[in-house]
Write an enzyme that holds these catalytic residues in place. Structure first.
Site, PDB file in Angstrom:
ATOM      1  CG  ASP A 164      -3.324  -9.786  -1.128  1.00  0.00           C
ATOM      2  OD1 ASP A 164      -3.783  -8.893  -1.853  1.00  0.00           O
ATOM      3  OD2 ASP A 164      -2.696  -9.164  -0.218  1.00  0.00           O
TER       4      ASP A 164
ATOM      5  CE  LYS B 272      -0.825  -7.021  -1.242  1.00  0.00           C
ATOM      6  NZ  LYS B 272      -1.288  -7.045  -0.042  1.00  0.00           N
TER       7      LYS B 272
ATOM      8  CD  GLU C  30     -11.935  -7.326  -0.500  1.00  0.00           C
ATOM      9  OE1 GLU C  30     -12.992  -7.062  -0.827  1.00  0.00           O
ATOM     10  OE2 GLU C  30     -11.180  -6.579  -0.508  1.00  0.00           O
TER      11      GLU C  30
ATOM     12  CB  ILE D 298       5.161   0.569   2.753  1.00  0.00           C
ATOM     13  CG1 ILE D 298       4.287   0.109   4.020  1.00  0.00           C
ATOM     14  CG2 ILE D 298       6.581   0.130   3.276  1.00  0.00           C
ATOM     15  CD1 ILE D 298       4.268  -1.181   4.572  1.00  0.00           C
TER      16      ILE D 298
ATOM     17  N   GLY E   3       0.803  -1.259  -0.176  1.00  0.00           N
ATOM     18  CA  GLY E   3       0.113   0.041   0.102  1.00  0.00           C
ATOM     19  C   GLY E   3       0.774   1.047   0.192  1.00  0.00           C
TER      20      GLY E   3
HETATM   21  N1  HSE Z   1      -6.286  -7.230   1.185  1.00  0.00           N
HETATM   22  C1  HSE Z   1      -5.047  -6.655   1.110  1.00  0.00           C
HETATM   23  C2  HSE Z   1      -4.900  -6.766   2.563  1.00  0.00           C
HETATM   24  C3  HSE Z   1      -5.080  -5.324   0.732  1.00  0.00           C
HETATM   25  O1  HSE Z   1      -5.300  -7.367   3.415  1.00  0.00           O
HETATM   26  O2  HSE Z   1      -3.583  -6.450   2.972  1.00  0.00           O
HETATM   27  C4  HSE Z   1      -4.743  -5.212  -0.793  1.00  0.00           C
HETATM   28  O3  HSE Z   1      -3.565  -5.523  -1.228  1.00  0.00           O
END
Ligand code: HSE
Length: 431
Positions: free
Chosen positions: A203, A207, A192, A138, A136
């Site tokens: 996720d 990353k 979500e 950072i 995000g």
């Molecule tokens: N769903 C992600 C999180 C944020 O919980 O860090 C978006 O990448």
């Protein structure tokens, strides 16, 4: 003399898009003072023109057809914040083919199709910027590309999913169950409604693919990342880990080993005095070891409208400086080549194991002898509690080859006295 005005087309005006609008409207004058260029949102792609116009978009043209942005000759930068893979990919390809620079926060897309998109950008003489895709707000992509470029990065270890870190923090501090902590994270808007990508580690794996490609100058395929989520973590393991001096975190880890790169996302026990152990709630942090810089950690908010917007706008500013020749070209990801991947099965890890056995003489002796046969050295073994005739045993191994550990587990499972292998968690602790 550079352009006095640079026009932006915004694809999507949801959570992150609104953050971008907000920052450009609040800090536009300050930014203009820094780069001597005015950044103007010219068009915004929205789902419906009937919906209320987001604040800060007075005088901006709303469109429902992305082509109106992608083919607009006055727009120099296309910002993709609609998320998802297929539509976003199609729009980004269209923008690149039309010679637009692209800024995106879309880690799912870049992790899966980055190579194709970076190639297309190069063919069209433009670039893709993606600071917001990992961590995000950072700063992480640019530090890796530039500030740490002198280093051979030896290790990456990151808490790069805020939802799971929030859940694990609530379990640890309030003794909440996994199900209750997940429900609360959903109610607070961190998780979500379908939290599977977060809790199953996907996720974080996307990353990690992006981070590892930059850290190891490699083209990374998603199937080379071992991925395990937090859905099987229990409060009992968190408590036992605390007693043993560890914190439980979902870590994304990349190691540069002689035989190749090892990439994995899994629940991990880390010593309570490790800097990552202090990263709580929805915060993210990425810890690196570089051969020159040594250990370094970046910490901040890994999601949310304004933190993610901050990274997107920083990219827009960088593109504006590139367009106006205030900076030179960037590192080209398209030149990253595949690198050997070392399978996790041949990697040396330390393990935490919890099991249930009939409480009778010889159980510890049997376990020790099986581990001995598989060259698994034990750090500690304790009987935690007894319910009727069943004993709960927790043990931690020294660093051992994963394959050997799992061979030992197969043999242990076959012992008549063993009722259940209840939990296996990897431990990150230097020997
Ligand atoms: N769903 C992600 C999180 C944020 O919980 O860090 C978006 O990448």
């Amino acid at each position: 003399m550079g352009k006095e005005i640079i026009n932006i087309g915004l694809l999507g005006c949801g959570n992150v898009g609104s953050g971008v609008v907000n920052i450009l409207s609040n800090n536009g004058a300050e930014i203009e003072g820094k780069i001597k260029t005015s950044l103007k949102i010219k068009k915004v792609l929205v789902r419906s023109l009937d919906k209320e116009r987001p604040a800060g978009l007075e005088g901006v043209q709303l469109v429902t057809d992305a082509q109106e942005i992608i083919t607009d000759p006055d727009i120099q930068i296309v910002v993709e914040v609609i998320g998802g893979v297929d539509r976003a990919k199609e729009f980004i390809k269209g923008a690149l083919k039309n010679g637009k620079y692209v800024v995106t926060a879309n880690k799912d897309l870049l992790a899966q199709h980055g190579r194709e998109l970076f190639q297309l950008a190069q063919e069209n003489g433009v670039s893709i910027f993606y600071e917001a895709s990992v961590g995000g707000g950072i700063p992480i992509i640019r530090p890796l590309k530039h500030c740490l470029a002198a280093n051979k990065i030896l290790k990456i270890m990151g808490i790069i999913n805020g939802t799971t870190n929030y859940i694990l923090t609530q379990m640890t501090t309030l003794e909440m169950s996994y199900a209750d902590a997940l429900k609360e994270a959903q109610e607070k808007g961190f998780a979500e409604q379908d939290p599977s990508s977060d809790v199953l580690g996907k996720d974080a794996a996307y990353k990690l693919a992006i981070l590892a490609s930059l850290a190891f100058n490699a083209s990374i395929e998603m199937d080379s990342i071992y991925t395990e989520g937090i859905d099987k973590v229990t409060l009992r393991d968190i408590r036992y880990a605390e007693e043993l001096g560890y914190k439980l975190k979902l870590l994304a880890i990349g190691d540069r080993e002689e035989e190749g790169i090892v990439l994995r996302v899994h629940p991990t026990l880390i010593p309570q005095n490790h800097p990552l152990a202090a990263v709580n709630y929805e915060f993210n942090a990425i810890f690196f070891e570089g051969d020159a810089v040594g250990e370094i950690m970046l910490y901040g908010r890994g999601a949310g409208q304004m933190p993610t917007g901050s990274a997107v706008v920083a990219d827009i500013i960088e593109v504006a400086r590139l367009i106006n020749h205030q900076v030179d070209s960037d590192i080209m990801e398209v030149e990253f080549a595949p690198k050997p991947i070392k399978p996790l099965s041949s990697y040396k890890s330390k393990f935490y194991l919890r099991l249930k056995a009939i409480d009778q003489p010889g159980v510890f002796a049997n376990l020790s002898s099986i581990f001995g046969e598989e060259k698994v050295s034990l750090d500690m073994i304790i009987q935690k509690r007894k319910v009727e005739d069943t004993a709960e045993i927790v043990l931690v191994t020294h660093h051992i080859v994963e394959e050997n550990f799992f061979k030992a587990i197969e043999k242990i499972e076959a012992l008549p006295a063993i009722k259940e292998i209840s939990q296996i968690i990897r431990v990150e602790n230097k020997e």
